[in-house]
Enzyme design. Structure first.
Site, PDB file in Angstrom:
ATOM      1  N   HIS A 125       0.796  -1.227   0.000  1.00 41.74           N
ATOM      2  CA  HIS A 125       0.000   0.000   0.000  1.00 41.74           C
ATOM      3  C   HIS A 125       0.831   1.281   0.000  1.00 41.74           C
ATOM      4  O   HIS A 125       0.280   2.377   0.013  1.00 41.74           O
ATOM      5  CB  HIS A 125      -0.916   0.029   1.229  1.00 41.74           C
TER       6      HIS A 125
HETATM    7  C1  UD1 Z   1      -1.410   5.500   6.595  1.00 42.01           C
HETATM    8  C2  UD1 Z   1      -0.020   5.866   7.107  1.00 42.01           C
HETATM    9  C3  UD1 Z   1       0.940   4.735   6.775  1.00 42.01           C
HETATM   10  C4  UD1 Z   1       0.439   3.400   7.243  1.00 42.01           C
HETATM   11  C5  UD1 Z   1      -0.950   3.163   6.683  1.00 42.01           C
HETATM   12  C6  UD1 Z   1      -1.530   1.841   7.115  1.00 42.01           C
HETATM   13  C7  UD1 Z   1       0.491   8.290   7.031  1.00 42.01           C
HETATM   14  C8  UD1 Z   1       1.313   9.307   6.343  1.00 42.01           C
HETATM   15  N1  UD1 Z   1       0.498   7.063   6.468  1.00 42.01           N
HETATM   16  O1  UD1 Z   1      -1.327   5.450   5.183  1.00 42.01           O
HETATM   17  O2  UD1 Z   1       2.187   5.000   7.391  1.00 42.01           O
HETATM   18  O3  UD1 Z   1       1.307   2.370   6.825  1.00 42.01           O
HETATM   19  O4  UD1 Z   1      -1.784   4.245   7.131  1.00 42.01           O
HETATM   20  O5  UD1 Z   1      -2.758   1.640   6.561  1.00 42.01           O
HETATM   21  O6  UD1 Z   1      -0.129   8.580   8.037  1.00 42.01           O
HETATM   22  N2  UD1 Z   1      -8.851   5.126   3.112  1.00 42.01           N
HETATM   23  C9  UD1 Z   1     -10.088   4.551   3.183  1.00 42.01           C
HETATM   24  N3  UD1 Z   1     -10.568   4.182   4.412  1.00 42.01           N
HETATM   25  C10 UD1 Z   1      -9.844   4.356   5.547  1.00 42.01           C
HETATM   26  C11 UD1 Z   1      -8.582   4.963   5.465  1.00 42.01           C
HETATM   27  C12 UD1 Z   1      -8.092   5.330   4.242  1.00 42.01           C
HETATM   28  O7  UD1 Z   1     -10.768   4.360   2.195  1.00 42.01           O
HETATM   29  O8  UD1 Z   1     -10.336   3.986   6.641  1.00 42.01           O
HETATM   30  C13 UD1 Z   1      -8.316   5.493   1.800  1.00 42.01           C
HETATM   31  C14 UD1 Z   1      -8.661   6.926   1.428  1.00 42.01           C
HETATM   32  O9  UD1 Z   1      -8.863   6.990   0.070  1.00 42.01           O
HETATM   33  C15 UD1 Z   1      -7.398   7.689   1.752  1.00 42.01           C
HETATM   34  C16 UD1 Z   1      -6.327   6.638   1.457  1.00 42.01           C
HETATM   35  O10 UD1 Z   1      -6.913   5.388   1.801  1.00 42.01           O
HETATM   36  O11 UD1 Z   1      -7.257   8.847   1.028  1.00 42.01           O
HETATM   37  C17 UD1 Z   1      -5.067   6.853   2.222  1.00 42.01           C
HETATM   38  O12 UD1 Z   1      -5.351   6.962   3.618  1.00 42.01           O
HETATM   39  P1  UD1 Z   1      -4.342   7.796   4.561  1.00 42.01           P
HETATM   40  O13 UD1 Z   1      -4.787   7.731   5.965  1.00 42.01           O
HETATM   41  O14 UD1 Z   1      -4.090   9.138   3.976  1.00 42.01           O
HETATM   42  O15 UD1 Z   1      -2.976   7.039   4.387  1.00 42.01           O
HETATM   43  P2  UD1 Z   1      -2.638   5.476   4.289  1.00 42.01           P
HETATM   44  O16 UD1 Z   1      -2.207   5.171   2.908  1.00 42.01           O
HETATM   45  O17 UD1 Z   1      -3.709   4.629   4.873  1.00 42.01           O
END
Ligand code: UD1
Length: 379
Positions: free
Chosen positions: A216
């Protein structure tokens, strides 16, 4: 005496397995250490959040700030704005942040400027790759932390290089591994997980060899070209052994946007939604090999003795390479194919368990905080 609580922060999935043993150790400490658990809401899907709270036995948070997704700036700013009144109102003895996600840095920054001591669990890890958002979060959080609890020996020299005083750094071991050891006996059998997610042939698949993949990182999945390489690696691997792939929402959305979801499945890559903690633990324990770009899985596979191929050029967790079962392979297709062949014929890299990955890190954290924040002040 101990009325002001430790304000414990969680936001994203990898935080939950770190906080679970800590709040348990606070509750079991004699006397108990008062705490408030705040969820920033960075992760909000049931499968990315609530399910893990249930699996890990974490009590419901006292408050959810519900920041959800956004750009890094938007997400970090929203957490900062929403945590400020909570800090004002709770008057905590300290704020405890774990890991390296945006919520970690945002809360540390606000607390630090308010003169509230910042305790960072999993301090000092460095990939030395500033293109990773997590690396920025690590460096900045450590710079403003008052107590830095570390998981492995590499952390202290990393912190010293950045001018952080050695007396703030305490090597306690790895709370993530506390969770592995506390839960491994309750892990779900792979067959049950696969059947629950509607994978055909779950029984025969789970009894044979399989690869578990989780990917991811933005550098692997956000752009078309690297994601295509990841796609090819998964398909190559699936020609040798079945691949089980619980996809993060970010990865799922990208695969969908490039129109590659169906062809991945046609190539015998079994796509799952994000799975629970007891499910991933079971899938990991019985996997022949794990292909990942997750920091957590690199450590968990080392603790479980399962070969791990890390689809990155670097790692902030070098002990998993020096002592554990981890190998860095980047997105090098032929190198990965060679390692898979070696694992299938000889079982792959064997490792040993790093120092203090013994299931008692959270207890050491609780003891230290009690002594320094409560007992010594009352004396
Ligand atoms: C975050 C952490 C990363 C960790 C990962 C584990 C940061 C910078 N990154 O990355 O270190 O390894 O979590 O999962 O904080 N989304 C959903 N549902 C959710 C959460 C996210 O659909 O419950 C989708 C959304 O489109 C969002 C994208 O995932 O924009 C990214 O989510 P985000 O929290 O920005 O970062 P992660 O890639 O999850």
């Amino acid at each position: 005496m101990a009325s002001s609580p430790v304000l414990c922060i969680v936001g994203a999935r990898p935080n939950f397995m770190k906080i679970a043993p800590i709040v348990r150790a606070f509750e079991q400490h004699n006397p108990p250490i008062p705490y408030r658990l705040i969820h920033t809401g960075q992760h909000y899907d049931v499968r990315m959040s609530e399910q893990l709270f249930a699996d890990l036995g974490i009590p419901a948070p006292h408050l959810n700030l519900e920041v959800h997704s956004g750009s890094h700036a938007q997400q970090t700013a929203a957490v900062m704005a929403r945590i400020e009144p909570v800090i004002d109102e709770s008057q905590p003895s300290c704020i405890l942040v774990v890991g390296d996600v945006n919520s970690t840095l945002a809360c540390a920054l606000v607390a630090s400027k308010k003169g509230v001591p910042v305790v960072h669990v999993e301090a000092g890890l460095r990939s030395y790759d500033r293109a990773m958002p997590e690396e920025i979060n690590r460096v900045l959080t450590d710079a403003i932390s008052d107590v830095l609890f570390t998981t492995e020996a590499s952390a202290l020299p990393n912190l010293q290089r950045e001018g952080i005083a050695e007396d703030k750094v305490i090597f306690v071991g790895n709370v993530m591994i506390d969770s592995v050891l506390q839960n491994r006996e309750h892990a779900l059998a792979p067959q049950a997980t696969l059947a629950a997610h509607g994978v055909a042939d779950a029984a025969s698949l789970a009894q044979g060899r399989y690869a578990l993949a989780t990917l991811h990182r933005p550098s692997n999945v956000d752009e078309e070209q690297p994601l295509r390489q990841v796609f090819d690696i998964l398909c190559d691997t699936a020609q040798k052994l079945p691949v089980i792939f619980p996809a993060h929402p970010r990865t799922h959305k990208k695969l969908e946007s490039f129109g590659w979801l169906t062809s991945l499945q046609e190539n015998h890559v079994h796509l799952l939604p994000p799975v629970g903690y007891l499910e991933i633990l079971g899938l990991m324990q019985h996997a022949t090999v794990v292909l990942t770009d997750s920091g957590g899985l690199q450590e968990e596979t080392t603790a479980l003795g399962v070969p791990c191929l890390t689809v990155r050029e670097n790692t902030e967790r070098p002990i998993t390479i020096e002592q554990g079962t981890n190998v860095l392979v980047g997105r090098d297709r032929s190198l990965i194919a060679q390692h898979i062949a070696e694992i299938l014929s000889h079982g792959g890299k064997r490792g040993r368990i790093p120092a203090l990955w013994d299931g008692r890190a959270a207890e050491r954290i609780a003891d230290h905080l009690w002594r320094t924040l409560y007992a010594e002040r009352a004396a």
